[in-house]
Structures are given as structure tokens and as C-alpha cells.
Design an enzyme around this catalytic site. Structure first.
Site, PDB file in Angstrom:
ATOM      1  CG  HIS A   7      -1.982  -0.970   1.210  1.00 53.88           C
ATOM      2  ND1 HIS A   7      -3.111  -0.809   0.452  1.00 53.88           N
ATOM      3  CD2 HIS A   7      -2.112  -2.167   1.819  1.00 53.88           C
ATOM      4  CE1 HIS A   7      -3.896  -1.853   0.613  1.00 53.88           C
ATOM      5  NE2 HIS A   7      -3.305  -2.700   1.434  1.00 53.88           N
TER       6      HIS A   7
ATOM      7  CB  THR B  17      13.055  -6.826   3.734  1.00 55.72           C
ATOM      8  OG1 THR B  17      14.333  -6.928   4.367  1.00 55.72           O
ATOM      9  CG2 THR B  17      11.955  -7.274   4.688  1.00 55.72           C
ATOM     10  CE  LYS B  18      19.670  -7.888   3.444  1.00 53.61           C
ATOM     11  NZ  LYS B  18      20.675  -7.247   4.235  1.00 53.61           N
TER      12      LYS B  18
ATOM     13  NE  ARG C 186      20.905 -12.157  12.023  1.00 52.52           N
ATOM     14  CZ  ARG C 186      21.733 -13.165  12.257  1.00 52.52           C
ATOM     15  NH1 ARG C 186      22.713 -13.424  11.420  1.00 52.52           N
ATOM     16  NH2 ARG C 186      21.615 -13.919  13.334  1.00 52.52           N
TER      17      ARG C 186
ATOM     18  CE  LYS D  66      25.478 -23.232   7.569  1.00 55.05           C
ATOM     19  NZ  LYS D  66      26.091 -24.362   8.247  1.00 55.05           N
TER      20      LYS D  66
END
Length: 173
Positions: free
Chosen positions: A99, A153-154, A168, A171
């Protein structure tokens, strides 16, 4: 017209058939779902599994490579590209858009959706764990593993093992 017929068959029948790993009838149920999906998706390789309750809207822009599978209750948006040998556990959710929220003078629900993002791409030989979430427009690199419950998110570098919220790199392989 033919695509609409197979969409109807998928959501009326295939969607509700037993899971792909159910003894005796699972293989037949999976074969029916794969048969329908081959006629729905933009491109469909030799798919191994489309499990029950997998939701993909009208599926018009979805591409999936050879020997990949979509787990039970997964949500796949229209602009997703799935490579070869991708394993998708149950309840993976790939988000299609967000949104808009920049205009504080209007409620967020009145600002519409932000559709300006590239398609989500899952490259070859990836494993997406149970209930992981991929936010819109990211690339999951070849050979990556996304841990159960992770929120991506990336973009993910090839051969990374990602976990957490936000995900994140734990390894590399």
C-alpha cells in the site's frame, strides 16, 4: 477461453483434492493439479508438485521451471518467476505489492497500491522454508536457502542461507 476453463477446474476441483503426499490418491490429485497449471501459467516446465490449496490468482504471468514444486497453501502472485529445482515448503507467501502511505492527509487504504516494482525471481536450486515471506520485487539467488519463518526484504545473494525477520545471511553454502 481454454485458460479460463482450466482455472475453473483448478479452483473448483484441484484446489480441494487431497495433498500430493497422501497415500494412494495423492499422486493422482497432484497430476490433476499439474495438468491444469500447465494450461494456466505463462510458462510451465516439468513441474514435480503443485500441492493442495496453492493459490496463484489467475496465474497469467507466472513462470516455473523444471522439477520445481509449490507447497500446500502457498500464495504466488502474478509476476513471479520460479527457476528449476526449486523446493517450496507449505505456506510460503510471496507478496505482490504494498500500500502507498506517503500522503498523511489521506487514509492509507485510500492511497492505492504501489505496483512499481520488478517481478519476484526465485533462481534455480532454491529451498524456501515453511511460512517464509518474500516482499515484492526481490531476487533469490541460485542455490539459496530461506529458513522457515524468514521475512525477505532485500535481494538474496547466490548460495546464501537466510533467516530471521528481517532475513539476514546466516552463512553461505
Amino acid at each position: 477461453m481454454k485458460r479460463h476453463l482450466f482455472l475453473t477446474l483448478y479452483y473448483l476441483i484441484g484446489y480441494h483434492l487431497p495433498g500430493s503426499y497422501t497415500p494412494v490418491v495423492g499422486r493422482v490429485a497432484n497430476a490433476f493439479r499439474v495438468f491444469c497449471v500447465r494450461r494456466i501459467f505463462k510458462r510451465c516446465g516439468r513441474v514435480s508438485t503443485i500441492d493442495r490449496h496453492a493459490y496463484f490468482g489467475n496465474g497469467s504471468g507466472i513462470e516455473i521451471g523444471d522439477f520445481s514444486g509449490i507447497g500446500e497453501r502457498c500464495v504466488i502472485p502474478r509476476d513471479t518467476k520460479i527457476g528449476r529445482y526449486v523446493m517450496m515448503a507449505p505456506e510460503v507467501h510471496i507478496v505482490s505489492d504494498n500500500h502507498r502511505y506517503a500522503d498523511r492527509s489521506r487514509p492509507m487504504c485510500m492511497q492505492g497500491s504501489d505496483l512499481d516494482h520488478p517481478p519476484t525471481v526465485i533462481e534455480d536450486d532454491c529451498w524456501l522454508g515453511v511460512r517464509c515471506i518474500l516482499t515484492p520485487g526481490h531476487r533469490i539467488g541460485t542455490g539459496s536457502i530461506i529458513a522457515a519463518g524468514a521475512v525477505v526484504t532485500k535481494d538474496v545473494a547466490p548460495y546464501s542461507i537466510m533467516g530471521g525477520n528481517p532475513a539476514r545471511c546466516i552463512k553461505t553454502r
